[in-house]
Scaffold this active site. Structure first.
Site, PDB file in Angstrom:
ATOM      1  N   CYS A 188      50.456  20.244 116.995  1.00  0.00           N
ATOM      2  CA  CYS A 188      51.905  20.436 117.133  1.00  0.00           C
ATOM      3  C   CYS A 188      52.473  21.257 115.981  1.00  0.00           C
ATOM      4  O   CYS A 188      53.310  22.133 116.179  1.00  0.00           O
ATOM      5  CB  CYS A 188      52.612  19.087 117.101  1.00  0.00           C
ATOM      6  N   VAL A 221      54.805  24.418 116.377  1.00  0.00           N
ATOM      7  CA  VAL A 221      56.240  24.370 116.074  1.00  0.00           C
ATOM      8  C   VAL A 221      56.634  25.561 115.201  1.00  0.00           C
ATOM      9  O   VAL A 221      57.672  26.184 115.412  1.00  0.00           O
ATOM     10  CB  VAL A 221      56.609  23.026 115.398  1.00  0.00           C
TER      11      VAL A 221
HETATM   12  S1  SF4 Z   1      50.938  15.512 115.992  1.00  0.00           S
HETATM   13 FE1  SF4 Z   1      50.687  16.562 117.952  1.00  0.00          FE
HETATM   14  S2  SF4 Z   1      48.623  17.412 117.915  1.00  0.00           S
HETATM   15 FE2  SF4 Z   1      48.739  15.897 116.279  1.00  0.00          FE
HETATM   16  S3  SF4 Z   1      47.936  14.030 117.240  1.00  0.00           S
HETATM   17 FE3  SF4 Z   1      50.188  14.002 117.449  1.00  0.00          FE
HETATM   18  S4  SF4 Z   1      50.599  14.891 119.465  1.00  0.00           S
HETATM   19 FE4  SF4 Z   1      48.483  15.436 118.908  1.00  0.00          FE
END
Ligand code: SF4
Length: 523
Positions: free
Chosen positions: A153, A157
């Site tokens: 993520c 982002v």
């Molecule tokens: S932050 Fe995003 S990529 Fe990382 S474990 Fe959580 S949902 Fe998955």
């Protein structure tokens, strides 16, 4: 102390001993700031009502206990299916720790996967520097022949561009220009682990074939490609190999992590083992066709096969149960001209025999189930074939078209006329349904055990036992080695279902002189 060298106790029953009970009571009173137990019980009972269910199903901006995982987890499994390939995640280290432990706990195997450990500075200035260092170090330390990059993520982002970063890393000499690095953007705030698998697989397709199509001709290598999708039953890879070998079909299984996730304990650690080779991937556009074993989750890869490889990507259902295994084998036979051999016909006959043997116990039994789209569709189909009744079928990550297909499937059998389908819902929704419309069993991954515990808390008559089929299965050993596809898989599923029914019957009828009129030796 309750724990002594002569008598080492595990946490249960150790925590039931007096001194631990006293300590736990003190801790609860002093630091846990618990609500009054009566109030907790009152709220618990309210969460089991129809009134609560109606409110629960109005919930929109919150997921509780998702029936899915995030995209890069799927991308990592896809990468593990290629020969000497190191999954590389551009993003936070904590995410990769989660992916690795998730797979460790399911497969009971070490899982190689690296991250380039983006932290606060990378979040502000971008993660290109991390990637330069990360690619160089990972290659030097773990000596892969390919690295497959996905994202967490955080990288998504801030908008990090994998294509640019990897090209820059090659141009600036951090990694050799010819070193293969397929990649996929895998933003976790959309889709699920199955989308991540699909995205990563398309990354392999793009890397090895997009700019190398000039000398390719459909059917020129005489082979058939098979794409498993996000598949965690290792027996499923093996049964596909076996069935195609028995048919004498020349084929490529595009992505196969069944060796690296099941290495023998012979004193030699293997970071890489088995897997689809780069040459097989390069040669894939020359095949007669590419069949997707889990088509609902393989949207992008299938589009690539049709658009770039110019193959038909013939439509198939997941080969689960009797009819859809028949359809799979007949399709393979039609595409390759190879007849279905007597060995598979015999195996089919054995499955039909088992189905008739167990029919009396499964007929009319009610099952609620949840999981990934293709698995749930295949499981529902097989339940209908067995004369069992799927009551509630829940898939968190699926679209309206899928819901329609699921409803149509149920409408085709009288056993499915009362089935309710739930798309985009989570396991907290599922929990409500288990209280308000109790089935005989639920089918799903290990997380269902907490729903079973909750239903039991309401009273034995409300308990919904969990049958563990799906992913992940953390709390039972070696089920991931089983098979759910093909006739062999249907035999395993049938055995699991019917014995769950018989175990439950024993449990309910073993009170001596009271219920034991049904506690029989022969069934
Ligand atoms: S932050 Fe995003 S990529 Fe990382 S474990 Fe959580 S949902 Fe998955």
């Amino acid at each position: 102390m309750s724990q002594t060298v002569e008598d080492i106790k595990p946490s249960y029953p150790l925590f039931r001993t007096d001194d631990y009970q006293e300590d736990l009571a003190k801790k609860r009173a002093r630091v846990e700031e618990c609500y009054d137990p009566e109030r907790m019980e009152e709220v618990f009972q309210w969460t089991t009502t129809e009134e609560y269910q109606a409110l629960n199903f109005q919930r929109q901006a919150l997921t509780i206990n998702p029936a899915k995982a995030c995209q890069p987890l799927g991308a990592v499994l896809c990468a593990l299916g290629f020969e000497k390939t190191l999954p590389y995640v551009h993003g936070s280290q904590g995410c990769v720790a989660y992916f690795r432990t998730y797979f460790n706990r399911h497969f009971k195997e070490p899982v190689a996967c690296v991250s380039d450990s983006m932290t606060e500075d990378a979040a502000v200035f971008g993660g290109q520097k991390n990637m330069f260092e990360g690619l160089k170090n990972a290659k030097a330390l773990y000596k892969p022949e390919m690295m497959a990059v996905s994202t967490t993520c955080m990288a998504e982002v801030i908008g990090d561009d994998l294509n640019a970063f990897i090209n820059n890393a090659k141009q600036e000499g951090h990694i050799e220009p010819e070193f293969p690095i397929p990649f996929a953007h895998t933003p976790s705030f959309v889709g699920s682990h199955t989308t991540g698998w699909d995205n990563m697989f398309e990354g392999f397709q793009r890397y090895f074939t997009l700019n190398a199509m000039d000398d390719k001709a459909v059917g020129s290598n005489g082979k058939l490609n098979l794409v498993p999708g996000f598949e965690t039953y290792l027996g499923n890879y093996r049964v596909i190999h076996r069935m195609l070998r028995e048919m004498g079909v020349d084929y490529s299984l595009l992505c196969d992590p069944s060796e690296v996730l099941d290495t023998p304990a012979d004193g030699k650690y293997r970071m890489y083992d088995g897997g689809t080779s780069q040459d097989e991937m390069k040669d894939a556009p020359n095949a007669i066709d590419t069949l997707f074993l889990q088509p609902w989750q393989s949207v992008k890869s299938r589009k690539f096969v049709k658009g770039t490889w110019r193959q038909p990507a013939t439509d198939l259902k997941i080969p689960m149960g009797l009819a859809w295994t028949d359809a799979f084998l007949m399709q393979v036979s039609a595409l390759t001209g190879k007849p279905i051999p007597a060995s598979l016909t015999k195996e089919r006959g054995r499955l039909v025999d088992m189905m008739t043997d167990s029919h009396a116990w499964l007929h009319g039994k009610k099952f609620a189930l949840y999981g990934d789209a293709d698995f749930v569709l295949g499981m529902t189909k097989f339940l209908l074939e067995l004369g069992a009744e799927p009551t509630h079928v829940l898939v968190q990550h699926a679209n309206k078209r899928y819901k329609k297909a699921l409803e149509q499937l149920c409408a085709e059998s009288p056993y499915g006329w009362n089935t309710q389908t739930h798309i985009g819902k989570d396991l907290w929704h599922f929990r409500s349904l288990m209280f308000t419309d109790k089935p005989d069993f639920m089918i799903g991954n290990s997380y269902g055990k907490f729903i079973q515990r909750d239903t039991l808390h309401k009273g034995k008559a409300h308990e919904v036992p969990l049958i563990r089929i799906g992913f992940p299965i953390f709390d039972r050993h070696h089920l991931h080695r089983m098979t759910t596809l093909g006739y062999e898989g249907a035999m395993y599923l049938l055995t699991t279902l019917v014995n769950a029914v018989l175990d439950r019957l024993d449990e309910e009828t073993r009170e001596m002189g009271v219920t034991d009129y049904n506690y029989d030796l022969i069934r």
